[in-house]
Design a protein around this motif. Structure first.
Motif, short mmCIF file in Angstrom:
data_model
loop_
_atom_site.label_atom_id
_atom_site.label_comp_id
_atom_site.label_asym_id
_atom_site.label_seq_id
_atom_site.Cartn_x
_atom_site.Cartn_y
_atom_site.Cartn_z
N ARG A 119 0.98 -1.35 0.11
CA ARG A 119 -0.06 0.17 -0.02
C ARG A 119 0.83 1.29 -0.12
O ARG A 119 0.48 2.09 -0.72
CB ARG A 119 -0.89 0.23 1.35
CG ARG A 119 -2.29 -0.80 1.01
CD ARG A 119 -3.16 -0.70 2.17
NE ARG A 119 -3.13 0.34 2.90
CZ ARG A 119 -3.54 0.49 4.39
NH1 ARG A 119 -3.75 -0.87 4.95
NH2 ARG A 119 -3.41 1.62 4.97
N ALA A 120 1.98 1.11 0.79
CA ALA A 120 2.69 2.50 0.89
C ALA A 120 3.56 2.60 -0.34
O ALA A 120 3.93 3.85 -0.83
CB ALA A 120 3.69 2.38 2.10
N LEU A 121 3.93 1.69 -0.92
CA LEU A 121 4.62 1.67 -2.31
C LEU A 121 3.83 2.30 -3.35
O LEU A 121 4.10 3.11 -4.15
CB LEU A 121 5.35 0.45 -2.60
CG LEU A 121 6.57 0.58 -3.60
CD1 LEU A 121 7.76 1.38 -3.13
CD2 LEU A 121 6.99 -0.84 -4.23
N ILE A 122 2.55 1.79 -3.30
CA ILE A 122 1.23 2.27 -4.25
C ILE A 122 1.46 4.00 -4.09
O ILE A 122 1.34 4.61 -5.25
CB ILE A 122 0.21 1.44 -4.27
CG1 ILE A 122 0.44 -0.14 -4.79
CG2 ILE A 122 -0.87 2.16 -5.09
CD1 ILE A 122 -0.74 -0.67 -4.57
N LEU B 155 3.62 -2.74 -10.53
CA LEU B 155 3.33 -1.52 -9.54
C LEU B 155 2.68 -0.43 -10.38
O LEU B 155 1.52 0.02 -10.00
CB LEU B 155 4.59 -0.94 -9.00
CG LEU B 155 4.35 0.27 -8.06
CD1 LEU B 155 3.65 -0.28 -6.86
CD2 LEU B 155 5.78 0.70 -7.40
N GLU B 156 2.95 -0.38 -11.83
CA GLU B 156 2.52 0.46 -12.47
C GLU B 156 0.98 0.17 -12.80
O GLU B 156 0.09 1.17 -12.65
CB GLU B 156 3.03 0.47 -13.99
CG GLU B 156 2.38 1.58 -15.24
CD GLU B 156 3.14 1.48 -16.27
OE1 GLU B 156 3.69 2.69 -16.61
OE2 GLU B 156 3.44 0.25 -16.76
N GLN B 157 0.44 -1.08 -13.03
CA GLN B 157 -0.64 -1.56 -13.10
C GLN B 157 -1.67 -1.10 -11.75
O GLN B 157 -2.86 -0.78 -11.93
CB GLN B 157 -0.89 -3.01 -13.11
CG GLN B 157 -0.46 -3.51 -14.46
CD GLN B 157 -0.10 -5.20 -14.72
OE1 GLN B 157 0.69 -5.48 -14.24
NE2 GLN B 157 -1.14 -5.68 -14.80
N LEU B 158 -1.14 -1.06 -10.67
CA LEU B 158 -1.74 -0.90 -9.44
C LEU B 158 -1.85 0.43 -9.23
O LEU B 158 -3.05 1.04 -8.54
CB LEU B 158 -1.01 -1.67 -8.19
CG LEU B 158 -1.00 -3.21 -8.14
CD1 LEU B 158 0.09 -3.60 -6.92
CD2 LEU B 158 -2.07 -3.82 -8.07
N VAL B 159 -1.15 1.25 -9.78
CA VAL B 159 -1.02 2.60 -9.93
C VAL B 159 -2.38 3.22 -10.68
O VAL B 159 -3.13 4.00 -10.08
CB VAL B 159 0.19 3.44 -10.06
CG1 VAL B 159 0.00 5.12 -10.13
CG2 VAL B 159 1.03 3.07 -8.78
N GLN B 160 -2.19 2.57 -11.85
CA GLN B 160 -3.36 2.93 -12.78
C GLN B 160 -4.79 2.46 -12.14
O GLN B 160 -5.82 3.48 -12.24
CB GLN B 160 -3.16 2.23 -13.95
CG GLN B 160 -2.00 2.78 -14.83
CD GLN B 160 -1.80 1.99 -15.96
OE1 GLN B 160 -2.33 0.84 -16.28
NE2 GLN B 160 -0.73 2.54 -16.90
N GLU B 161 -4.76 1.30 -11.43
CA GLU B 161 -6.07 0.96 -10.91
C GLU B 161 -6.50 1.83 -9.78
O GLU B 161 -7.51 2.27 -9.34
CB GLU B 161 -5.91 -0.57 -10.24
CG GLU B 161 -7.31 -1.22 -9.94
CD GLU B 161 -8.39 -1.31 -11.00
OE1 GLU B 161 -9.46 -1.27 -10.87
OE2 GLU B 161 -7.89 -1.64 -12.34
N SER B 162 -5.56 2.11 -9.00
CA SER B 162 -5.65 3.05 -7.86
C SER B 162 -6.27 4.29 -8.12
O SER B 162 -7.34 5.06 -7.58
CB SER B 162 -4.47 3.33 -7.08
OG SER B 162 -4.62 4.14 -5.94
N ARG B 163 -5.76 4.78 -9.20
CA ARG B 163 -6.19 6.12 -9.92
C ARG B 163 -7.52 6.14 -10.35
O ARG B 163 -8.56 7.05 -10.11
CB ARG B 163 -5.21 6.57 -10.93
CG ARG B 163 -4.11 7.26 -10.39
CD ARG B 163 -2.94 7.81 -11.54
NE ARG B 163 -1.92 8.32 -10.89
CZ ARG B 163 -0.75 8.42 -11.54
NH1 ARG B 163 -0.49 7.94 -12.59
NH2 ARG B 163 0.28 8.64 -10.88
#
Length: 153
Positions: free
Chosen positions: A12-15, A129-137
């Motif tokens: 979570r912190a890294l995202i 990580l890039e996929q998770l950031v996109q999903e988070s956004r």
């Protein structure tokens, strides 16, 4: 396999770091506030991630943490291994070279453990990580939380 808070909170912190560090280093205090994780615990997690060369620290005024490499090159597996160690739910001596398992020659369950271990590794290594950031956004835009998050329709 059950992940500890190290793996869950660290991911979570890294995202969060990946999402907000495009403009510069992010402080532990900022991540702590957004993620509701104690600063002391985050410091321990970041130290492990720094040792694994996933993040870098920036000293001085306006310092904090940044990713050590592009987020498309960081897998969930990299992060979890840095924080948790081995992800294998079953350790089987029969799978190790020069093993000490007396039943290795006739044991067929070792193939089950091998497939489970390989499946977990493949899955966490494929998710970047890039996929998770996109999903988070996407989730933040859907929830109406647009502060510092670019929403595209």
């Amino acid at each position: 396999m059950k992940l500890s808070t190290k793996g869950r909170y660290g991911l979570r912190a890294l995202i969060d770091l990946a999402q907000y560090s495009e403009e510069g280093p992010i402080s532990i205090t900022s991540i702590s506030g957004r993620q509701d994780i104690s600063e002391r615990y985050l410091e321990q997690l970041m130290a492990k991630l720094k040792k694994a060369e996933i993040v870098k620290s920036v000293r001085g005024a306006g310092g904090g943490y940044v990713l050590a490499k592009p987020m498309r090159e960081i897998s969930v597996g990299d992060v979890l291994r840095a924080l948790e160690g081995s992800l294998e739910p079953v350790e089987c001596a029969g799978l190790e070279p020069g093993n000490s398992c007396s039943a290795s020659d006739v044991c067929v369950t070792k193939y089950v453990w091998k497939r489970i271990n390989e499946s977990i590794s493949q899955t966490v290594d494929e998710i970047k990580l890039e996929q998770l950031v996109q999903e988070s956004r996407k989730k933040q835009c859907t929830a109406g939380r647009r502060a510092k998050v670019e929403c595209r329709n």
